[in-house]
Enzyme design. Sequence first.
Site, PDB file in Angstrom:
ATOM      1  N   HIS B   7     -16.548  13.992 -34.879  1.00  0.00           N
ATOM      2  CA  HIS B   7     -16.286  15.314 -35.463  1.00  0.00           C
ATOM      3  C   HIS B   7     -14.973  15.311 -36.219  1.00  0.00           C
ATOM      4  O   HIS B   7     -14.129  14.434 -36.029  1.00  0.00           O
ATOM      5  CB  HIS B   7     -16.282  16.416 -34.393  1.00  0.00           C
ATOM      6  CG  HIS B   7     -15.199  16.298 -33.369  1.00  0.00           C
ATOM      7  ND1 HIS B   7     -15.363  15.628 -32.170  1.00  0.00           N
ATOM      8  CD2 HIS B   7     -13.916  16.762 -33.339  1.00  0.00           C
ATOM      9  CE1 HIS B   7     -14.263  15.685 -31.464  1.00  0.00           C
ATOM     10  NE2 HIS B   7     -13.342  16.359 -32.148  1.00  0.00           N
ATOM     11  N   HIS B  79      -7.572  17.039 -36.554  1.00  0.00           N
ATOM     12  CA  HIS B  79      -7.765  15.628 -36.194  1.00  0.00           C
ATOM     13  C   HIS B  79      -9.165  15.156 -36.554  1.00  0.00           C
ATOM     14  O   HIS B  79     -10.037  15.959 -36.890  1.00  0.00           O
ATOM     15  CB  HIS B  79      -7.478  15.379 -34.700  1.00  0.00           C
ATOM     16  CG  HIS B  79      -8.425  16.011 -33.733  1.00  0.00           C
ATOM     17  ND1 HIS B  79      -8.199  17.228 -33.122  1.00  0.00           N
ATOM     18  CD2 HIS B  79      -9.622  15.579 -33.236  1.00  0.00           C
ATOM     19  CE1 HIS B  79      -9.202  17.512 -32.305  1.00  0.00           C
ATOM     20  NE2 HIS B  79     -10.076  16.537 -32.351  1.00  0.00           N
ATOM     21  N   GLU B 130      -8.526  10.949 -32.604  1.00  0.00           N
ATOM     22  CA  GLU B 130      -9.069  10.987 -31.248  1.00  0.00           C
ATOM     23  C   GLU B 130     -10.127   9.900 -31.148  1.00  0.00           C
ATOM     24  O   GLU B 130     -10.915   9.697 -32.072  1.00  0.00           O
ATOM     25  CB  GLU B 130      -9.716  12.359 -30.976  1.00  0.00           C
ATOM     26  CG  GLU B 130     -10.295  12.486 -29.571  1.00  0.00           C
ATOM     27  CD  GLU B 130     -10.943  13.855 -29.303  1.00  0.00           C
ATOM     28  OE1 GLU B 130     -11.200  14.587 -30.270  1.00  0.00           O
ATOM     29  OE2 GLU B 130     -11.191  14.163 -28.122  1.00  0.00           O
TER      30      GLU B 130
END
Lengths: 134, 134
Positions: B7, B79, B130
Amino acid sequence: MLGRVNHIAIAVPDLTAATASYRDTLGAKVSQAQALPEHGVTVVFVELENTKVELLEPLGDASPIAAFLEKNPSGGMHHICYEVADILAARDQLSASGARVLGSGDPKIGAHGKPVLFLHPKDFFGTLIELEQV
Amino acid sequence: MLGRVNHIAIAVPDLTAATASYRDTLGAKVSQAQALPEHGVTVVFVELENTKVELLEPLGDASPIAAFLEKNPSGGMHHICYEVADILAARDQLSASGARVLGSGDPKIGAHGKPVLFLHPKDFFGTLIELEQV
């Protein structure tokens, strides 16, 4: 309207170093650098399984990412590009809803040789959105 | 090491308005809002064909996106999350290369119930990364 995420663009001050980081540290597949003087950037494609990241370094005196790098000297995420089936229909629908298309409002030929538009980040919560007709 | 883009996370100051914008103006499929108090955010998933965007609004007094929104009051890209097959192997490889893993260095259970780590944006040209084990 929105189709695939075509790419996530990341502006970097040092494309050679960033490419090495994605290739060697993160273990990603990266392309050769391609200078796109008509777009004011040099680009490296980071190929992921489902989309790609584009690392962009300014090229020339009027690079569209120069101001971003002045504000963010280390670099950072610059825009997201979504694919659309019909960019003129998308533009007309967006304009009718009050969203601002950057520039003249007419699509330009983007870095992939396809028609693109950019939408004003103030209308989309600080995110610069590119639409590309595929 | 890097697999799919799981994502792209976008921090927004007003999740209701941002959700309406992605649904109504951009014509995307959006989820119901989900409060994740243990992660300090409320999230809406924008489902694209090949990945998803997560719209994040701060929740509670110690939200991890509060400082970002203080610096970027309109919101912005926060992010990118990449999938990895083995998060401990990824961590060890990254640490050996000198990249900094945020926090204790031990994976935590992320918003999708899977182990995650965050990498220092200064080591990746201003982009907060991430990693999620899938």
